[in-house]
Design a protein around this motif. Sequence first.
Motif, mmCIF file in Angstrom:
data_model
loop_
_atom_site.group_PDB
_atom_site.id
_atom_site.type_symbol
_atom_site.label_atom_id
_atom_site.label_comp_id
_atom_site.label_asym_id
_atom_site.label_seq_id
_atom_site.Cartn_x
_atom_site.Cartn_y
_atom_site.Cartn_z
ATOM 1 N N PHE A 144 0.780 -1.228 -0.099
ATOM 2 C CA PHE A 144 -0.413 -0.084 0.038
ATOM 3 C C PHE A 144 0.716 0.935 -0.363
ATOM 4 C CE2 PHE A 144 -2.991 -3.150 1.974
ATOM 5 C CZ PHE A 144 -3.900 -2.406 0.992
ATOM 6 N N ALA A 145 1.644 1.380 0.677
ATOM 7 C CA ALA A 145 3.299 2.265 0.733
ATOM 8 C C ALA A 145 3.331 3.061 -0.689
ATOM 9 C CB ALA A 145 3.837 2.192 1.417
ATOM 10 N N ALA A 146 4.178 2.241 -1.195
ATOM 11 C CA ALA A 146 4.778 2.262 -2.878
ATOM 12 C C ALA A 146 2.912 2.524 -3.944
ATOM 13 C CB ALA A 146 4.955 0.997 -3.365
ATOM 14 N N GLU A 147 2.353 2.148 -3.106
ATOM 15 C CA GLU A 147 1.041 2.141 -3.916
ATOM 16 C C GLU A 147 -0.241 3.374 -4.247
ATOM 17 O OE1 GLU A 147 -3.737 0.731 -4.252
ATOM 18 O OE2 GLU A 147 -2.581 -0.134 -4.322
ATOM 19 N N GLY A 148 0.537 4.182 -2.595
ATOM 20 C CA GLY A 148 -0.125 5.905 -2.245
ATOM 21 C C GLY A 148 1.361 6.845 -3.036
ATOM 22 N N MET A 149 2.140 6.113 -3.786
ATOM 23 C CA MET A 149 3.232 7.263 -3.833
ATOM 24 C C MET A 149 2.921 6.469 -5.921
ATOM 25 S SD MET A 149 3.628 9.023 -2.123
ATOM 26 C CE MET A 149 4.425 9.672 -3.198
ATOM 27 N N SER A 150 2.728 6.105 -6.049
ATOM 28 C CA SER A 150 2.825 6.099 -7.571
ATOM 29 C C SER A 150 2.888 7.074 -8.259
ATOM 30 C CB SER A 150 1.947 5.461 -8.536
ATOM 31 O OG SER A 150 0.343 6.904 -7.917
ATOM 32 N N VAL A 151 4.254 7.537 -8.440
ATOM 33 C CA VAL A 151 4.601 8.507 -8.733
ATOM 34 C C VAL A 151 5.570 8.948 -10.079
ATOM 35 C CG1 VAL A 151 5.477 11.231 -8.458
ATOM 36 C CG2 VAL A 151 5.156 10.356 -6.565
ATOM 37 N N PRO A 177 1.128 -5.302 7.021
ATOM 38 C CA PRO A 177 0.725 -4.433 5.655
ATOM 39 C C PRO A 177 0.279 -3.079 7.040
ATOM 40 C CG PRO A 177 -0.890 -5.711 5.934
ATOM 41 C CD PRO A 177 0.283 -6.112 7.420
ATOM 42 N N PRO A 178 -0.139 -2.100 6.245
ATOM 43 C CA PRO A 178 -0.378 -0.589 6.769
ATOM 44 C C PRO A 178 -2.401 -1.027 7.103
ATOM 45 C CG PRO A 178 0.763 -0.299 5.081
ATOM 46 C CD PRO A 178 0.674 -2.389 5.635
ATOM 47 N N PRO A 179 -2.817 -0.190 7.168
ATOM 48 C CA PRO A 179 -4.459 0.017 7.843
ATOM 49 C C PRO A 179 -4.790 -0.084 6.353
ATOM 50 C CG PRO A 179 -3.789 1.675 8.858
ATOM 51 C CD PRO A 179 -1.960 0.905 8.857
#
Length: 526
Positions: A144-151, A177-179
């Motif tokens: 999720f962390a990488a998905e949230g930062m798809s730049v 994993p993150p919530p």
Amino acid sequence: QDLSATGAMEGLSEDQARMVRDFVNVTNADEARAREMLQDNKWDLDMSICTFLTLMEDNPDMLAAPPSQPQEPRRAGDEAEQKELERALAASMDGGAPSMPEPSQPPAGAGPAAPSNTKPTKLLNEMEAMAGESGTTQEAFRNFAAEGMSVPTVVNAGVAAGPAKAPADDGFEALFPPPADLLYHGNFDALRKHCETERKYCLVNIQKRDEFTSHMLNRDTWKDQAVKTLIGPHFVFWQQQFDSVAGAQHISLYPCMELPMVDIVDPVTGALLERFNGYLAPEEMLERLTRFLDSHTWGKMGKGVATAQPVIPVSQHQLHGVDGPALGGGVSGRMSIDNEEEALNAAIMASMQDQAPPPGGCFDDETRQRSDSASASHYTDSIRVVQDAEFQMSLAADAEKERLRREEEEKKALEEATQQSLIDHQNQIMEEKRRRLEEEFKAPADGPGVANLLLRLPDGARLNRCFQGSNPLSAVLDFLHCEGHLDPESHTVSTTFPRKVLHDGNQTLEELGLLGQTALVVEKRS
């Protein structure tokens, strides 16, 4: 060392048994494997888990075979089926929908097939069922962390080349994993706009993969239902790794010296209102967030938290890197001293240009009045912030003094109550002894069957009293306690000649040979 699963907990202490259970809960291994890994790593739980996950990457079949039971040889058909299952799992982890291979049929006349491991098949069936219910494809070990930062990255002629590839997973991100129900997907600017629209604060969590406290936040704090209930209506949660694009941008805006960190940012002004470093248990996180909400009101000026730049010529990325800050030669980071001086000089020049008077002195009265009003407003706001901070500090100091005073008063009152209770208890004992002396052991007249005792006390004083020969020695000790104020527990009573210490309070004076006139000596116990 081979250990059976049934006897894996035998001979272990309570702490060791607890570590075995924690190992099993985290890794899904059996108890025998957990005990073997913990013993090999001298009962270091974190080191044992890391070692086990590393071995699992090299040998994924470790969980299928416990230490004490060798695996049965597989048939050729089973091996082919297992390879197809592994390819399907790999395809699902790359983003594609997992395709289920057809189970291989044994040739005719080959006899009953040996039992095979159906865990991968069951896992894929569950993944397909979940995808069918939600209408989307469920990806295994979703980052999720990488998905949230798809730049998007820029290539030739400004064409977007797609999202940046996420760093390699170290194993713990899959376990903790993150919530997903709290996580906001997007960059920091989009987060601020969303929070401003929703009238919520930005709750930013910057993590570091090789810091286990980061995974502990995901495992304990962010999964706690009470924490989720508090975050939902007041905050928007955003989590990034420090070495991701958005994480590095956030650290450049709000420098830090310790990871993981949790920042509360005002989405309107961008001010850093609060910061928590390291691991916070769910109870402590609830207390910190509740205290913040009690001291801040949405839409009003808050007190920003000053974050000092690190006085070292390295970037925040180098500072929190695995190899530590590189203070040697080489290309300086973007937060280097040279770049900072250039940026400072450029800011000063821009400020001087903005403040330069218009040509010809064309300031009119309205413009001058508006400028003076704006300056006075900024000055008043700054004074208000300083005064508010001093007032809050004064209130906190007064509250601490009041708390200490109340604790001291309560402690003193408790000591007095305990002392008074002890005195009352002793008085009740003395009253009971006096009542027994007056009613049950009443002094008779001197005569046959009467013990006329002369008690010589340690200070030289003397006490005289007559007792019935049928009275027990305890009656004499009670008389000594009431009239001589000597505690029988710390004194002894003995005859003069021959000297004999009288111990048994249940024996009668006649049995002790104390009838008639007898002198007794009272002494302190040595």
